[in-house]
Every structure is written in C-alpha cells, then in structure tokens.
Enzyme design. Structure first.
Site, short mmCIF file in Angstrom:
data_model
loop_
_atom_site.label_atom_id
_atom_site.label_comp_id
_atom_site.label_asym_id
_atom_site.label_seq_id
_atom_site.Cartn_x
_atom_site.Cartn_y
_atom_site.Cartn_z
N LYS A 565 -1.78 8.81 -7.20
CA LYS A 565 -1.86 7.41 -6.75
C LYS A 565 -3.21 6.88 -7.20
CE LYS A 565 -1.18 9.13 -2.48
NZ LYS A 565 -0.17 8.49 -1.66
N LYS A 571 -7.70 6.51 0.46
CA LYS A 571 -6.57 7.40 0.18
C LYS A 571 -6.99 8.87 0.23
CE LYS A 571 -4.09 4.02 -2.74
NZ LYS A 571 -2.80 3.83 -2.06
N THR A 676 4.39 3.71 -1.00
CA THR A 676 5.76 3.83 -1.51
C THR A 676 5.92 5.12 -2.30
OG1 THR A 676 5.00 2.39 -3.28
CG2 THR A 676 6.38 1.39 -1.59
N LYS A 680 9.32 8.07 -2.93
CA LYS A 680 9.84 8.66 -4.18
C LYS A 680 9.87 10.18 -4.07
CE LYS A 680 7.62 4.71 -6.22
NZ LYS A 680 6.34 4.21 -6.76
#
Ligand code: KOT
Length: 829
Positions: A565, A571, A676, A680
């Site tokens: 990402k 994060k 998102t 996945k």
C-alpha cells in the site's frame, strides 16, 4: 422519414455483415488485419508487442460496438444519469478485464494459440494506466466496473494526465521517482473525440451588465484553453452495457488567440500556446496532502468546467428548460477535489442560462452528493482566497454569496454562537484566508457519505460534528467495496475456476453474495486439497517474480506475509519492519531445537512514498537495509526473508495478492477511513492481520474474529494512549529493536535517526510502541495457525466465503438506490 431512416439503418447493418463475430477464425482475421493495417507491421513478421497491439485493437472494436449501442439506448430512454466526478482513476491494465467482461477470453486464447501466441504473454505487454495515487483512485476504477455491470446509466469524468503516477526506482535502497509517460506507446483503450471540445476560461475580471433591464454578471476571461474528450469504454460483465469514462486533455484554444500574434513575435506566440497543455500534463503524486498550488487548482477547474458543460449540453439536447434537471442529473463528488463543480453549476445557470439565483440554488441543492475519504481535519482541502480570486474571480463571488446565505440561515438556527459559526463557515479567516472545500461540499450536497461504519462514526462525532448536528439526515455511509471481476476473475483465474466448480455456477461473478455457499465446504478435505494446490501455484508465480526481480530465492513452504500500500506513517510499515527485526533478533538467539519450531516467513513489503515525504522515504530505505542484513545472514537461511517489491501498482497487486498467505492492515485505529486492499486479500483467501480500523471492523463481523488476527488499540483508546506516551522502560522489546537501528546495526546510523525519533521518547504519535506487544502476539498466533495447515486452509476458505459484502457491486447498488436515485437501464442484446 422514419421508414427511410430504418431502411438506411438496415442497409448499413447489411454492409457491416452484422456484429463482429467471435469464433477463432474471425478473431484471427481481425487480429491480423489490425497488425497489418492499424499497427502497420507485416502479418508475416511481428513481435509480441505488435501482436498485443493487434489483439487489443480487435478487442477495442468489440467494445466500441457495445458502447455505441449502450449510448444510443441511453439517449433513447433518457433515464436519470449519475455523473461521477473524480480527479483520479487507477485503471491498471485493460486487456484481460475487457475480454473477460465481454465473455470472449477463451475464444481469444484459442485464436491466439493457433497463431502461435499465448494470451497471458501478450497481456503482459500492456502497461498500467496509473492516473491516480492509491485507495481513492482504485476505488473509482472498481466502481466504474460495478456501474457498468449493474446496468446503471453512468458516466465517469476525469483528467487525461500525460504523466501518470511516477515510477518508483530503487537505487541502493533509496526511492527515486521517474516520470510515467504512459502514452508513449499509444493507448488502444481510448477514443479521441476531436469534435467533443469545450473552451475553459481562467483569470480576468467580472463586470456587471444590464440585460433586458436585469443586472447580470459577465466574466471577461484573461486566458482560455480547449478541453478535448478522450472516451474510455468500460464494459460490464454479463451485459451488453458499456459505459463511458470521459477524460479531458488540455489543448491550446483556437478561439482565443494570443495577443502576441499581432506584435510580430510569431515564434513565441506559438510556443506560448503550447503551454496550455501543461494543465493536464501531470498527476500530483501526493496522497492526502494539499499544497494550495495554482496548477492543481487549474486542473480541478479545467476538469470540472469541461464536465459540467458536457453534462448541460447533453441535458439540453433532450430538454428545452431546466424544470427536469434534478430528475435527470445526479452529480457525485469523489472527495472535495471536484467541489468547484458546485460554483460552476451556479455560474452557468445564473450567468449563462439566466435563471434566478434562488431557482439555480434550488437545483444545485438537489443534484450534488459528496463522499469524503478523509479522517483527519488536517487532511481537508483549503483554497487560498487570493489564489481563487485571481484564477476564478466569478467563482469566488458565488462562493461568498453561498456562504453569506448559509451563515444567515445558520444564525437563525443556532443563534450567535460565534465559535460554531466560524467553524462552520465556508470561508476561513486565518493567517491565509481560504475556502474550506469540505464545508462548501457539505452545505451544497443533499447527501454526505463516509466510506465505512467506523469512518461514519468519526465524521459524526469529530470531523463534521457541527454539520451532523445541524443536518443529521444528510449523513450516510457506504462501506467501500472492490470488484470481484478484477480481483478474482482476472487476477486469480485458478481460484475463480475452483469457486465456480464448488458452487456449481459462475453466477457469483455478478452476484457475489453466492460466495457464502463455500462455507459449507470449508472443512471438506477435497476442497481443502484443491484450495491448497491453487494457493501453491499462486505462490510459485509470486516466487518466480521475486527471483526475477531481486535474485532472491524464497521457499514455498514459508508463510508469505504481505504489506502492500502507499507508504504512510499512519499505515505503520515501520511497525512491520520493527516486528521483522524482532523476529530476526529472536532467531539469532535460538538454539538448534528452537529453530526447528520456527515457522519460516517471507515478508514482502511494497509501496510508493510521496516524493516530498521524507519520513516515508526513510522507511523504504530502512526496509532495504534490514533486508540486506537478514537475507545475507546464512545463519538464518530460509527461516526469514525480507523483500521490497519496487514500483507497486495495480498489475503488481494482481500478481502479489493471490500469492499471500497473510496480509497486514495495521494502521493506527481511527486513521484509515476504510481501506480496500484488505478486501482484495480477503477475496483471495489470504488471512488478515489487522487493527480494528476502517473496514476491518466490518470484515470481522462477516467472517468472525476467530478467522483473522486482530490486535492493537481500539479507536476510542487512542487519545488516552497518545496522552500517556510510550514508556521505553516498560516496552523493552520495542526499545531494543529501535535501539538496534539507532546503534547502526543496519548501517546508515545518522540517516535513520530522525525516523527513530518519530517513535521513541515522548513522540510516538502513531502508537507503534504501545501496540508493539499485541502486534507480536498476533504474529505468534498467525505462526501457530500456520502450523496447522488444515485449520489455516479452513480459515482461508471462510475468508473468501465471507468477502461478498465487500464487493463494489453492493456499494454501488446502495449509492444508486439511497443517494443518487437512479435506476438500471439495460441495453437489450
Ligand atoms: C486524498 C486526498 C485528500 C483526501 C483524501 C485522500 C485519499 C483518501 N486518498 N486516498 N484515500 C483513501 O480512500 C480509500 C477509498 O475510500 C479509503 O479506503 C482509504 O482509507 C483512504 O485513505
């Protein structure tokens, strides 16, 4: 006249020989014809790239056929349409996705093999369309796929940047940015519409004129450029519907010739004209930070102005007044980036279409909806008033008028609470007077959406608390989703086949709720066996990629642990790396018998850092420094490997995600609006190691807490922990790994100092220290589960089985029904 037209149409159709056929021979003829006449290479001698070009042009022809039919059908039916305005789209590659959605992948594969080519090999020739940064941009792409598949009458609008997101090059472990001049080799997926153009105005002055005794405002621009449309057909799956993503490119304007033509400086005048093109030349590579740059504002207005002109032109083709505008048009703002559309619609309706202000305002309030993707107030966009006033003088006036009316209304509702009035005002009176784009968007939209339930709660209680209290009915949320067409069918064909086999149908590709049908087989030994085989093959593919890229050989028996990402402090890629250092440190101190119990790991990290984001760049370098140490330590061998995958993008994700055993989504709680990527991975049967942030909270509800590895502080604990700070005397394991970096164990001692400063001492804003203990526990739990392969496989099947709610089909249907008020409009076959 009708009879005449029909006769003509029938004759045309006869000349066309009906629709294009999709048997192998017809496909081969088409491909070869394109090689010969479009690519202009001899059909007796062409390479893989030229074969890809011929192939994609033949697919393009089939797209165009359906696209024409769909557009004609929409025109005839004139349904309410949604116009999705987004400054970013991360489309990735189009070839495989197109042939799968058209339902002719196998036919193409067969046709090609008879020509001596392999479909997969040609598909690898395509570069990514990377007209966006990260989650927000990929979400737009997934939503376009769902809009087409669900037969909604929709248009996407955006900018056709000549340079997409920079390519990441790693030299000595440092990130370098290279321009992505993606149109260099042509783009078969777009159709240039040289006749679909609009003038876009900038700068100048506003004057008052009398028109039929009525005062009106006239904007005399100082500069004008032309917007040219490039249409990208978006095919739905299992339907003929093919919708349009219309991207605008800037060209010099013919209507507005430069003064200097008359001054004799012809060469300079021509060179100056060319500058118009800079408006759509480059995508801003910052994820979530705004800088108040003039070029960025120009991009926003350029795209908004062309789109609004196009939308109003289409409406006026079918209507002769604006009475029905709100019944025919829904405008969706993807974050605040397109929020100038609000003042632009007001300007066109009032200044150009001569509607009363109040009538125009009544329309505006009914057509706009706004989705915010941000959690933090610092992330909200602000436009300096000086900048706006010089670039778009009339828009500034309009925004001031909107704000005046709003504040007057507000005073009536809440009284003279000056603090609250000033917080809610669209205009911020600070050191730099600015327009708050979010406030403008909320005031003028009928609906404000968040992107997950946690996000919605934060919006109501923090970010937009004042507005929520004023207009609770405006606020909704639609948890994000991703398209299973791209993220299973295209990227993981073997899993796709396996799912269809066990469900006994391919219907889940359009109706993803059917995936829950896998639950009953989660413990079935045959399915488990086949599931493991599929996963192994995907890991093999990934291992080959890693070896080709870095020369590193990795063991397929190891757990593939992935975090991919954008690189951001929130994060917490740094938490991941610190955990890896800890693991390394532990292995180093183990005896032989303990080592035999270690679950081998291949840790994979990938992602881009914004070019100006120093700390994020240091995290990338640290990852390489740690990898260098570990991967060359023969004492550790296959027990631990660390790989950084360079230039992470959509097509790399398609390769990596299916090969992940475990994936990490470890943002500090309350910082990821949704996320998102996790969806996945979930669809592909990777287990999640995650914090209770964004959409993971809802994932837990679907698959059960026992099927993932949850850790860390909860959203409401964060403020207190932050207050408390990380005590390095208590968090000894954490202190030790940070110390190793500080002591130069991985080299680059001085360079990493400021990075260490972000987490130790009093300053650990993202709570790496306080979450470290529970992070290690979650990692240990993952190791333990991995040893029991039967249990692991069951958890993996249950992850896929529970992923249905995270399809963008569900999100889009919710938007259509509860925000846009549009209905399906399915083009008949
Ligand atoms: C960028 C600039 C301004 C405001 C927001 C952004 C932004 C937010 N860019 N990407 N996001 C992400 O959007 C995704 C889709 O909604 C979310 O899943 C993710 O949490 C956001 O960080």
């Amino acid at each position: 006249a009708l009879g005449e037209r029909r006769a003509k149409a029938e004759r045309m159709f006869g000349l066309m020989d009906g629709f294009l056929k999709s048997d192998p021979i017809s496909l081969q003829k088409d491909i070869l014809n394109h090689v010969e006449y479009t690519v202009a290479r001899s059909r007796f001698s062409f390479d893989d790239f030229e074969a890809y070009q011929g192939l994609s042009h033949s697919v393009r022809d089939r797209l165009i056929e359906r696209w024409h039919d769909t557009q004609l059908y929409f025109k005839r039916k004139d349904p309410k349409r949604v116009y999705f305005l987004s400054l970013e789209y991360l489309m990735g590659r189009s070839l495989s996705n197109s042939v799968i959605n058209l339902g002719i992948r196998d036919e193409y594969a067969e046709a090609l093999s008879q020509l001596g080519f392999e479909f997969e090999v040609l598909a690898e020739q395509e570069g990514d369309a990377a007209l966006g940064n990260g989650g927000l941009a990929r979400l737009s792409a997934c939503q376009m796929d769902s809009l087409a598949t669900l037969d909604y009458p929709a248009w996407g609008y955006g900018l056709r940047y000549q340079y997409g997101l920079f390519r990441q090059l790693i030299l000595d472990g440092f990130q370098h940015e290279q321009p992505d001049y993606w149109l260099n080799f042509g783009n078969p997926w777009e159709i240039e519409r040289i006749h679909v153009t609009y003038p876009v105005k900038f700068y100048g002055t506003v004057e008052e004129e009398l028109l039929n005794g009525k005062k009106c405002k006239v904007w005399i621009p100082g500069e004008m450029v032309e917007a040219v449309a490039y249409d990208n057909p978006i095919p739905g799956y299992g339907t003929r519907n093919t919708i349009t993503l219309r991207l605008w490119a800037a060209k010099p304007s013919d209507q507005y010739d430069m003064e200097s033509y008359n001054t004799g400086d012809y060469i300079n005048a021509v060179v100056n004209r060319q500058k118009a093109e800079t408006i759509s030349s480059v995508l801003y590579p910052d994820d979530r930070s705004h800088q108040g740059k003039e070029l960025r504002l120009k991009q926003q207005y350029f795209f908004v102005s062309a789109s609004i002109q196009d939308i109003i032109r289409r409406f006026k083709d079918a209507h002769n007044n604006f009475d029905e505008f709100q019944e025919k048009v829904a405008l969706q703002l993807n974050d605040t980036h397109p929020s100038l559309a609000i003042s632009e619609v007001m300007r066109v309706l009032v200044d150009e279409e001569n509607l009363d202000w109040s009538r125009a305002w009544g329309i505006v309030c009914k057509i706009f909806s706004f989705t915010t993707h941000t959690v933090l107030a610092e992330g909200l966009e602000k436009i300096p008033v000086d900048l706006l006033g010089s670039l778009l003088p009339r828009h500034l006036e309009i925004i001031y008028d909107i704000n005046f009316n709003f504040v007057e209304e507000l005073k009536k509702r809440i009284g003279m609470d000056y603090n609250r009035l000033s917080r809610m005002s669209i205009v911020e009176d600070g050191a730099v007077k600015s327009i708050r784009s979010a406030n403008l968007s909320i005031v003028c939209s009928h609906t404000v959406n968040g992107v997950s339930r946690v996000h919605f709660e934060l919006l109501k209680t923090k970010l937009f608390k004042d507005f929520y209290e004023l207009w609770p009915e405006k606020f909704q949320y639609k948890t994000n989703g991703v398209t299973q067409r791209r993220w299973i069918v295209v990227s993981n064909p073997s899993l796709c086949g396996l799912i269809s086999k066990w469900l006994g149908t391919e219907a889940w590709i359009r109706n993803v709720d059917l995936l829950t049908g896998l639950r009953e087989y989660a413990a079935n030994a045959d399915l488990q066996q086949e599931w493991k085989m599929v996963r192994k093959v995907n890991k093999m593919r990934l291992a080959e990629y890693i070896e080709a890229m870095s020369g590193l050989k990795v063991s397929l028996d190891a757990m593939f642990d992935v975090q991919i990402k954008r690189i951001h402090e929130y994060k917490r890629q740094l938490l991941n790396i610190l955990g890896i250092i800890h693991r390394y440190d532990c292995i180093k101190s183990m005896n032989e018998s303990d080592r035999r119990k270690v679950v081998p790991r291949v840790c994979i990290i990938g992602g881009k850092a914004a070019p100006g984001y120093e700390i994020a760049k240091k995290i990338i370098k640290l990852c390489h420094a740690v990898a260098e140490k570990i991967n060359n330590d023969s004492d550790v061998g296959d027990l631990l490997k660390l790989v950084f995958i360079p230039d992470y993008n959509v097509s790399v994700a398609e390769l990596v995600i299916p090969g992940a055993d475990l994936s990490q989504h470890i943002s500090t709680a309350g910082h990821e609006a949704s996320g998102t990527g996790c969806m996945k991975f979930l669809m592909n049967g990777s287990l999640l190691l995650a914090t209770a942030d964004g959409s993971t909270v809802e994932i837990i509800e679907e698959i059960g807490a026992e099927n993932l590895f949850l850790f860390g502080a909860k959203v409401d604990e964060v403020p207190m922990l932050r207050e408390k700070g990380t005590d390095m005397r208590v968090n000894l394991q954490f202190a030790r790994v940070v110390r190793m970096i500080r002591d130069g164990y991985f080299g680059f001692q001085d360079y990493f100092e400021s990075l260490c400063d972000t987490v130790d001492g009093g300053s650990d804003f993202y709570l790496l220290g306080s979450d470290f203990g529970s992070y290690l526990e979650a990692q240990a739990a993952a190791d333990k589960a991995f040893v029991d392969q039967e249990k692991w496989t069951r958890m993996s099947i249950l992850s896929t089985a529970g992923s249905g709610r995270f399809s963008s089909d569900r999100t889009i249907q919710d938007y259509a029904e509860n925000t846009w008020g549009i209905e399906r409009c399915r083009c008949p076959f």
